[in-house]
Design an enzyme around this catalytic site. Structure first.
Site, PDB file in Angstrom:
ATOM      1  N   CYS A  77       0.809  -1.228   0.000  1.00 16.76           N
ATOM      2  CA  CYS A  77       0.000   0.000   0.000  1.00 16.76           C
ATOM      3  C   CYS A  77       0.839   1.274   0.000  1.00 16.76           C
ATOM      4  CB  CYS A  77      -0.968  -0.021   1.178  1.00 16.76           C
ATOM      5  SG  CYS A  77      -0.194   0.020   2.819  1.00 16.76           S
ATOM      6  N   HIS A  95      -2.559   1.021   6.827  1.00  9.52           N
ATOM      7  CA  HIS A  95      -2.939   0.976   5.412  1.00  9.52           C
ATOM      8  C   HIS A  95      -3.176   2.391   4.892  1.00  9.52           C
ATOM      9  CE1 HIS A  95      -4.179  -1.192   1.836  1.00  9.52           C
ATOM     10  NE2 HIS A  95      -5.191  -0.357   1.710  1.00  9.52           N
ATOM     11  N   HIS A 135      -5.896   1.760  -4.337  1.00 10.35           N
ATOM     12  CA  HIS A 135      -4.968   1.256  -3.322  1.00 10.35           C
ATOM     13  C   HIS A 135      -4.542  -0.167  -3.653  1.00 10.35           C
ATOM     14  CE1 HIS A 135      -7.967  -1.132  -0.590  1.00 10.35           C
ATOM     15  NE2 HIS A 135      -8.476  -1.022  -1.795  1.00 10.35           N
TER      16      HIS A 135
END
Length: 394
Positions: free
Chosen positions: A309, A357, A369
């Site tokens: 990420c 994240h 993402h």
């Protein structure tokens, strides 16, 4: 002759239990034991519990991935520092050897003149200056020789200092490498646990789990649509106000008067210029991110064929000329914090309380993402996960 009564004691035979009765008793005891054990055994988790557990394991793996990323950066930085120090040690060692050769030439000269013992001994002394502290020996040295000795002592001290520094840096490097290995093992362990848990599900349970995922995605999509509607309304209102200001300015020019909002308009122009600059950068960020859609998530990866990420967000903003740090924990500290209601395309949205994240906001409540192992880079609602906060990097 009358019969004599028998004095024998009647033998009584002890009653024995029926084998059938004993078997039945044992069987009942066995059933009772099994029933107790069954009652004490952990019940099979529900699909909702499995979903929560798998999500939690993936989140923990995400946290361990960020720890791995940080340890990897620290290890690389420490390695560069060690290499620099070792290069310096090598140079200083060469300088020390050169100073030693200079003193050796003096020793050779004194040998030819018959004064070998003092200077030759000097080369092997632990402290040359202490050796020459004796006045009668120092008197025999020229200024050039004394300078050579001073240079030798300086080089010797600096070389020892750098060697000690190198030793300490190597110890730090070893610790960083151990941290790197530990983080890697933690990631692998969490992912293995998640895979094991999923592999134990029946086909029916897997179908129910997929249905729960679809419900979750649908709810996140509805929230994104609501945000998209709010953004569209806000944009329409801003455009309406801009038209009104333009009309007021046109009327003021016709009448030769200045509207009271002229100063505010000037300020707004500066803001618009700043917003325009950010929008230009964000356009490059989103173009890069969209080009990565479909590429696999791989923990610790920074491209170009796969990403985690924070690796994706770092690479996307680098395409716009902005250098972001490697981990989510450091990226969240960059730039300006913004509320979810004020998000603009290009902003970074962070998730979970441990900030494990991150995704790139693209507008209308959506983001691009790199989700998790087994998934590819994709567009998704920002409401799919609990939002921690957001930043505007530039």
């Amino acid at each position: 002759m009358p019969a004599l009564a028998s004095h024998r004691k009647t033998r009584t035979h002890p009653r024995t239990k029926s084998p059938a009765v004993g078997f039945t008793t044992a069987a009942l005891a066995g059933v009772t034991l099994l029933s107790t054990q069954s009652a004490q055994a952990d019940p099979r988790p529900s699909i909702e519990e499995v979903q929560k557990k798998v999500d939690d394991l993936y989140r923990q793996a995400g946290t361990a991935t960020q720890q791995y990323n940080r340890a990897k950066e620290e290890t690389a930085q420490q390695r560069r520092e060690v290499d620099t120090i070792l290069d310096d040690v090598a140079k200083r060692t060469e300088s020390l050897n050169e100073a030693r050769r200079t003193l050796g030439s003096y020793a050779a000269a004194q040998y030819r003149t018959g004064a070998v013992t003092p200077t030759a001994a000097l080369l092997f002394a632990d402290s040359p200056q202490a050796y020459f502290d004796q006045t009668h020996l120092m008197d025999r040295l020229s200024d050039e020789q004394r300078g050579a000795i001073a240079d030798f002592e300086t080089q010797q001290a600096e070389a020892a200092k750098q060697r000690a520094k190198a030793t300490k840096s190597l110890e730090t490097l070893t610790a960083s490498q151990q941290s790197l290995r530990t983080s890697k093992e933690q990631v692998q362990q969490k992912l293995a646990e998640a895979r094991t848990l999923l592999s134990q599900l029946t086909a029916e349970e897997k179908a129910r789990l997929e249905a729960l995922e679809r419900q979750r995605e649908e709810e996140a999509r509805r929230q994104a649509e609501a945000k998209a509607k709010a953004e569209a309304e806000a944009k329409a209102e801003a455009e309406r106000l801009a038209r009104e200001r333009a009309q007021q300015e046109a009327q003021s020019q016709d009448t030769g008067t200045s509207p009271g909002t002229s100063t505010g308009t000037g300020t707004s122009t500066g803001t618009d210029t700043s917003a325009g600059t950010y929008a230009a950068k964000a356009e490059k960020v989103l173009a890069f991110a969209r080009d990565q859609i479909g590429k696999p998530y791989v923990w610790g990866a920074t491209g170009p064929s796969s990403y985690d990420c924070s690796g994706l967000t770092q690479a996307a903003w680098k395409a716009a000329g902005v250098d972001l740090p490697r981990t989510t924990w450091d990226q969240v500290e960059v730039g300006q914090r913004v509320a979810t209601s004020d998000l603009l395309p290009g902003d970074l949205v962070f998730f979970y309380d441990d900030i494990s994240h991150v995704g790139i906001y693209i507008g209308d409540g959506m983001m691009i993402h790199a989700p998790k192992p087994g998934a590819n880079v994709r567009e998704e609602s920002i409401y799919y996960m609990p939002i921690y906060g957001s930043v505007r990097p530039a």
